[in-house]
Write a protein that holds these residues in place. Structure first.
Motif, PDB file in Angstrom:
ATOM      1  N   PHE A 100       0.830  -1.206   0.000  1.00  0.00           N
ATOM      2  CA  PHE A 100       0.000   0.000   0.000  1.00  0.00           C
ATOM      3  C   PHE A 100       0.867   1.259   0.000  1.00  0.00           C
ATOM      4  O   PHE A 100       0.632   2.195  -0.775  1.00  0.00           O
ATOM      5  CB  PHE A 100      -0.926  -0.011   1.217  1.00  0.00           C
ATOM      6  CG  PHE A 100      -1.799   1.205   1.335  1.00  0.00           C
ATOM      7  CD1 PHE A 100      -2.826   1.432   0.437  1.00  0.00           C
ATOM      8  CD2 PHE A 100      -1.593   2.131   2.351  1.00  0.00           C
ATOM      9  CE1 PHE A 100      -3.639   2.556   0.541  1.00  0.00           C
ATOM     10  CE2 PHE A 100      -2.393   3.255   2.462  1.00  0.00           C
ATOM     11  CZ  PHE A 100      -3.418   3.465   1.559  1.00  0.00           C
ATOM     12  N   ASN A 101       1.886   1.285   0.851  1.00  0.00           N
ATOM     13  CA  ASN A 101       2.778   2.449   0.916  1.00  0.00           C
ATOM     14  C   ASN A 101       3.544   2.637  -0.391  1.00  0.00           C
ATOM     15  O   ASN A 101       3.750   3.767  -0.847  1.00  0.00           O
ATOM     16  CB  ASN A 101       3.765   2.295   2.077  1.00  0.00           C
ATOM     17  CG  ASN A 101       3.093   2.416   3.433  1.00  0.00           C
ATOM     18  OD1 ASN A 101       2.045   3.039   3.564  1.00  0.00           O
ATOM     19  ND2 ASN A 101       3.677   1.810   4.448  1.00  0.00           N
ATOM     20  N   LYS A 102       3.961   1.538  -1.000  1.00  0.00           N
ATOM     21  CA  LYS A 102       4.680   1.615  -2.280  1.00  0.00           C
ATOM     22  C   LYS A 102       3.762   2.168  -3.369  1.00  0.00           C
ATOM     23  O   LYS A 102       4.189   2.981  -4.208  1.00  0.00           O
ATOM     24  CB  LYS A 102       5.201   0.242  -2.684  1.00  0.00           C
ATOM     25  CG  LYS A 102       6.037   0.249  -3.970  1.00  0.00           C
ATOM     26  CD  LYS A 102       6.565  -1.136  -4.290  1.00  0.00           C
ATOM     27  CE  LYS A 102       7.456  -1.093  -5.536  1.00  0.00           C
ATOM     28  NZ  LYS A 102       6.761  -0.560  -6.727  1.00  0.00           N
ATOM     29  N   ALA A 103       2.509   1.747  -3.349  1.00  0.00           N
ATOM     30  CA  ALA A 103       1.551   2.246  -4.341  1.00  0.00           C
ATOM     31  C   ALA A 103       1.342   3.750  -4.168  1.00  0.00           C
ATOM     32  O   ALA A 103       1.229   4.489  -5.156  1.00  0.00           O
ATOM     33  CB  ALA A 103       0.225   1.504  -4.200  1.00  0.00           C
ATOM     34  N   GLN A 104       1.294   4.207  -2.925  1.00  0.00           N
ATOM     35  CA  GLN A 104       1.163   5.644  -2.669  1.00  0.00           C
ATOM     36  C   GLN A 104       2.352   6.408  -3.249  1.00  0.00           C
ATOM     37  O   GLN A 104       2.187   7.464  -3.866  1.00  0.00           O
ATOM     38  CB  GLN A 104       1.061   5.907  -1.165  1.00  0.00           C
ATOM     39  CG  GLN A 104      -0.277   5.544  -0.539  1.00  0.00           C
ATOM     40  CD  GLN A 104      -0.318   5.884   0.935  1.00  0.00           C
ATOM     41  OE1 GLN A 104       0.601   5.555   1.681  1.00  0.00           O
ATOM     42  NE2 GLN A 104      -1.379   6.539   1.362  1.00  0.00           N
ATOM     43  N   PHE A 143      -7.908   5.812  -3.205  1.00  0.00           N
ATOM     44  CA  PHE A 143      -8.506   4.798  -4.071  1.00  0.00           C
ATOM     45  C   PHE A 143      -7.546   4.281  -5.145  1.00  0.00           C
ATOM     46  O   PHE A 143      -7.439   3.059  -5.341  1.00  0.00           O
ATOM     47  CB  PHE A 143      -9.787   5.340  -4.711  1.00  0.00           C
ATOM     48  CG  PHE A 143     -10.621   4.277  -5.359  1.00  0.00           C
ATOM     49  CD1 PHE A 143     -11.188   3.261  -4.599  1.00  0.00           C
ATOM     50  CD2 PHE A 143     -10.838   4.274  -6.730  1.00  0.00           C
ATOM     51  CE1 PHE A 143     -11.958   2.268  -5.190  1.00  0.00           C
ATOM     52  CE2 PHE A 143     -11.602   3.291  -7.326  1.00  0.00           C
ATOM     53  CZ  PHE A 143     -12.163   2.286  -6.561  1.00  0.00           C
ATOM     54  N   PRO A 144      -6.809   5.155  -5.851  1.00  0.00           N
ATOM     55  CA  PRO A 144      -5.862   4.638  -6.850  1.00  0.00           C
ATOM     56  C   PRO A 144      -4.801   3.727  -6.226  1.00  0.00           C
ATOM     57  O   PRO A 144      -4.433   2.699  -6.813  1.00  0.00           O
ATOM     58  CB  PRO A 144      -5.230   5.908  -7.430  1.00  0.00           C
ATOM     59  CG  PRO A 144      -6.234   6.980  -7.181  1.00  0.00           C
ATOM     60  CD  PRO A 144      -6.842   6.633  -5.861  1.00  0.00           C
ATOM     61  N   ALA A 145      -4.314   4.102  -5.037  1.00  0.00           N
ATOM     62  CA  ALA A 145      -3.299   3.287  -4.368  1.00  0.00           C
ATOM     63  C   ALA A 145      -3.882   1.952  -3.913  1.00  0.00           C
ATOM     64  O   ALA A 145      -3.202   0.917  -3.958  1.00  0.00           O
ATOM     65  CB  ALA A 145      -2.724   4.043  -3.168  1.00  0.00           C
ATOM     66  N   LEU A 180       0.986   9.958  -4.100  1.00  0.00           N
ATOM     67  CA  LEU A 180      -0.023  10.305  -3.104  1.00  0.00           C
ATOM     68  C   LEU A 180       0.637  10.588  -1.756  1.00  0.00           C
ATOM     69  O   LEU A 180       1.770  10.189  -1.506  1.00  0.00           O
ATOM     70  CB  LEU A 180      -1.037   9.168  -2.958  1.00  0.00           C
ATOM     71  CG  LEU A 180      -1.827   8.810  -4.223  1.00  0.00           C
ATOM     72  CD1 LEU A 180      -2.739   7.624  -3.958  1.00  0.00           C
ATOM     73  CD2 LEU A 180      -2.635  10.004  -4.713  1.00  0.00           C
ATOM     74  N   VAL A 181      -0.095  11.267  -0.903  1.00  0.00           N
ATOM     75  CA  VAL A 181       0.425  11.616   0.423  1.00  0.00           C
ATOM     76  C   VAL A 181       0.536  10.355   1.268  1.00  0.00           C
ATOM     77  O   VAL A 181      -0.468   9.680   1.532  1.00  0.00           O
ATOM     78  CB  VAL A 181      -0.501  12.632   1.124  1.00  0.00           C
ATOM     79  CG1 VAL A 181       0.045  12.975   2.507  1.00  0.00           C
ATOM     80  CG2 VAL A 181      -0.637  13.891   0.277  1.00  0.00           C
TER      81      VAL A 181
END
Length: 203
Positions: free
Chosen positions: A138-142, A175-177, A147-148
């Motif tokens: 999740f953090n990598k996707a952000q 949502f995108p992440a 994203l913040v």
């Protein structure tokens, strides 16, 4: 530690010529009271001690607003009954916001798509917070999506009326992440984690 929040509303002395007539009612949050016991006597005593500490005249209190929990609203030995000893003019009022929250909670259960949404939001929160591996995805996707990172998924609670908004807002902002992380997990992994990610992605 559970805490009791104290908020007061008051009307300044109307005889004071400096009073702003356009903003007569004032409201202030005074603080939290840490609680170790939750019986009516303990709660009432804590409230009295707190208000006395700030030199608030108890006999001037004309309204007591709490939620509808029996310990607060009980007609025989509820907190509001015990406080009448110190606040004889005090009238108990069930907090309208709390009642509204309970109504919204029941409505969200009765309306299928709302119930489904909050169920999925709860599953997303659990999926990405209960495992260090999924949280890394999740953090990598952000990061990849710019994203913040400080924006995290939130868990909504029945008794906290603002938590639904924060939970919904967190899903919308991330949502995108969420989609990318679920897709990456379902493609990279195997076993139950990948299966669960694929199932959430389908919703």
């Amino acid at each position: 530690t559970q805490q009791l929040s104290i908020v007061i509303r008051f009307v300044p002395n109307s005889n004071n010529s400096t009073t702003d007539k356009k903003h007569v009612v004032k409201e202030y949050f005074l603080g939290f009271i840490p609680l170790e016991k939750f019986d009516a006597t303990t709660l009432a005593n804590n409230i009295v001690e707190f208000l006395n500490h700030w030199k608030i005249p108890l006999e001037s209190c004309i309204c007591l607003c709490f939620d509808g929990a029996s310990v607060m609203s009980g007609c025989a030995a509820g907190v509001h009954v015990l406080l009448k000893k110190y606040m004889p003019k005090g009238i108990y009022i069930n907090c309208a916001v709390h009642r509204l929250n309970l109504a919204i909670n029941d409505t969200s259960k009765a309306v299928c798509y709302m119930s489904d949404y909050f169920s999925i939001a709860s599953q997303l929160y659990s999926f990405f917070t209960e495992s260090a591996v999924t949280n890394i995805y999740f953090n990598k996707a952000q990061i990849d999506l710019g994203l913040v990172q400080s924006s995290t998924l939130k868990l909504w609670a029945i008794t906290r009326w603002d938590s639904r908004w924060t939970a919904i807002n967190a899903v919308v902002n991330n949502f995108p992440a969420i989609l990318k992380a679920l897709s990456d997990i379902s493609e990279d992994g195997n076993g139950s984690r990948a299966t669960n990610a694929g199932g959430l992605l389908m919703h």
